[in-house]
Scaffold this motif. Structure first.
Motif, short mmCIF file in Angstrom:
data_model
loop_
_atom_site.label_atom_id
_atom_site.label_comp_id
_atom_site.label_asym_id
_atom_site.label_seq_id
_atom_site.Cartn_x
_atom_site.Cartn_y
_atom_site.Cartn_z
N PRO A 38 18.22 57.80 -23.18
CA PRO A 38 18.19 56.40 -22.77
C PRO A 38 19.60 55.86 -22.49
O PRO A 38 20.25 55.33 -23.38
N VAL A 39 20.06 56.02 -21.26
CA VAL A 39 21.42 55.57 -20.92
C VAL A 39 21.38 54.06 -20.69
O VAL A 39 20.51 53.54 -20.00
N LYS A 40 22.31 53.34 -21.33
CA LYS A 40 22.40 51.88 -21.20
C LYS A 40 23.65 51.54 -20.39
O LYS A 40 24.55 52.36 -20.25
N LEU A 41 23.70 50.28 -19.91
CA LEU A 41 24.88 49.80 -19.19
C LEU A 41 25.47 48.61 -19.94
O LEU A 41 24.71 47.71 -20.34
N SER A 42 26.78 48.61 -20.14
CA SER A 42 27.41 47.47 -20.84
C SER A 42 27.34 46.25 -19.93
O SER A 42 27.12 46.36 -18.73
N ARG A 43 27.56 45.06 -20.55
CA ARG A 43 27.47 43.82 -19.76
C ARG A 43 28.82 43.42 -19.18
O ARG A 43 28.97 42.32 -18.66
N ALA A 44 29.82 44.29 -19.26
CA ALA A 44 31.16 43.94 -18.75
C ALA A 44 31.14 43.79 -17.23
O ALA A 44 30.18 44.20 -16.58
N LYS A 45 32.22 43.17 -16.67
CA LYS A 45 32.32 42.99 -15.22
C LYS A 45 32.18 44.33 -14.51
O LYS A 45 31.53 44.46 -13.48
N LEU A 46 32.89 45.31 -15.07
CA LEU A 46 32.75 46.68 -14.56
C LEU A 46 31.92 47.45 -15.59
O LEU A 46 32.46 47.96 -16.58
N PRO A 47 30.60 47.49 -15.41
CA PRO A 47 29.74 48.05 -16.47
C PRO A 47 30.05 49.52 -16.76
O PRO A 47 30.38 50.28 -15.86
N VAL A 48 29.95 49.83 -18.04
CA VAL A 48 30.19 51.21 -18.49
C VAL A 48 28.86 51.75 -19.01
O VAL A 48 28.16 51.06 -19.77
N ALA A 49 28.52 52.98 -18.61
CA ALA A 49 27.29 53.59 -19.09
C ALA A 49 27.54 54.20 -20.48
O ALA A 49 28.62 54.73 -20.74
N PHE A 50 26.55 54.06 -21.34
CA PHE A 50 26.73 54.61 -22.70
C PHE A 50 25.39 55.00 -23.30
O PHE A 50 24.33 54.57 -22.84
N LEU A 51 25.48 55.82 -24.34
CA LEU A 51 24.31 56.18 -25.15
C LEU A 51 24.46 55.50 -26.49
O LEU A 51 25.53 55.57 -27.09
N ARG A 52 23.41 54.83 -26.92
CA ARG A 52 23.47 54.20 -28.24
C ARG A 52 23.37 55.24 -29.34
O ARG A 52 22.71 56.25 -29.18
N GLN A 53 24.02 54.96 -30.44
CA GLN A 53 23.82 55.77 -31.64
C GLN A 53 23.01 54.97 -32.65
O GLN A 53 23.16 53.74 -32.67
N PRO A 54 22.17 55.61 -33.47
CA PRO A 54 21.96 57.04 -33.61
C PRO A 54 21.46 57.66 -32.31
O PRO A 54 20.59 57.09 -31.65
N CYS A 55 22.03 58.81 -31.96
CA CYS A 55 21.73 59.43 -30.68
C CYS A 55 20.34 60.08 -30.71
O CYS A 55 19.99 60.76 -31.68
N ARG A 56 19.59 59.86 -29.63
CA ARG A 56 18.24 60.42 -29.56
C ARG A 56 18.26 61.96 -29.59
O ARG A 56 17.27 62.59 -29.97
N ALA A 57 19.36 62.55 -29.16
CA ALA A 57 19.42 64.02 -29.09
C ALA A 57 19.69 64.67 -30.45
O ALA A 57 19.62 65.89 -30.57
N LEU A 58 20.00 63.86 -31.44
CA LEU A 58 20.33 64.43 -32.76
C LEU A 58 19.06 64.80 -33.51
O LEU A 58 18.20 63.95 -33.76
N GLY A 59 18.95 66.09 -33.87
CA GLY A 59 17.78 66.54 -34.61
C GLY A 59 17.94 66.33 -36.10
O GLY A 59 19.04 66.03 -36.58
#
Ligand code: SF4
Ligand code: SF4
Length: 175
Positions: free
Chosen positions: A40-61
């Motif tokens: 689930p990639v999110k986008l920051s609300r900054a003027k120049l949005p940055v893509a990020f993954l929230r933690q806890p990361c979904r890929a962590l088993g």
């Protein structure tokens, strides 16, 4: 499996929201590729949005293994915490590194328990984000006396985790 891998598989704190709120993608990294992997990639609300993954990361088993290891973001590839670096360089033994990891995980677990005691149960967010949410509730007078009492203990537990993370886990670039 080498000693460094064994250490990280006993830890997972740089992926589970104990140390960081998110993983930032580099401008050249493909958010679409990660989305195709179910991330689930999110986008920051900054003027120049940055893509990020929230933690806890979904890929962590549950075993602390990364489900997208060969395609994990650059930030994940390059990150090595202080404990890991010191063990790799021989400055501390792997036995000591495992002891520090256990200590860190105990501190994070204490924060988790106290968050629940204050009524904050959103496990999809990092410990830091959950703590800031409880702080806002307290500032707005939205907690009852029992949760308020837990908040004092939570503040102390969060402070201790933060101090320990700065002392042992964050490197200069992360601090
Ligand atoms: S915090 Fe350090 S020891 Fe723990 S998983 Fe991350 S790099 Fe490995
Ligand atoms: S993608 Fe993998 S290495 Fe990166 S935060 Fe998620 S679980 Fe950790």
């Amino acid at each position: 499996m080498n000693s460094g891998e064994q250490l990280c598989l006993a830890c997972g704190m740089c992926c589970d929201g104990s140390l960081f709120d998110n993983v930032r993608l580099q401008p050249e990294e493909s958010a679409e590729d990660l989305k195709r992997l179910g991330m689930p990639v999110k986008l920051s609300r900054a003027k120049l949005p940055v893509a990020f993954l929230r933690q806890p990361c979904r890929a962590l088993g549950e075993d602390c293994a990364c489900a997208i290891y060969s395609q994990r973001p650059a930030q994940c590839r390059s990150f090595e915490c202080g404990v890991f670096k010191e063990a790799q360089s021989g400055a501390i033994s792997y036995e000591e590194a495992h002891r520090l990891v256990k200590q860190g995980r105990r501190k994070a677990d204490k924060v988790r328990k106290l968050l629940v005691a204050t009524g904050e149960t959103d496990e999809a967010l990092s410990l830091g984000a959950r703590f800031r949410r409880v702080q806002r509730w307290v500032q707005r007078g939205e907690v009852d006396a029992e949760a308020g009492a837990s908040f004092a203990a939570l503040g102390l537990a969060m402070h201790k985790l933060d101090l320990f993370a700065h002392e042992k886990f964050y490197t200069e670039e992360d601090a």
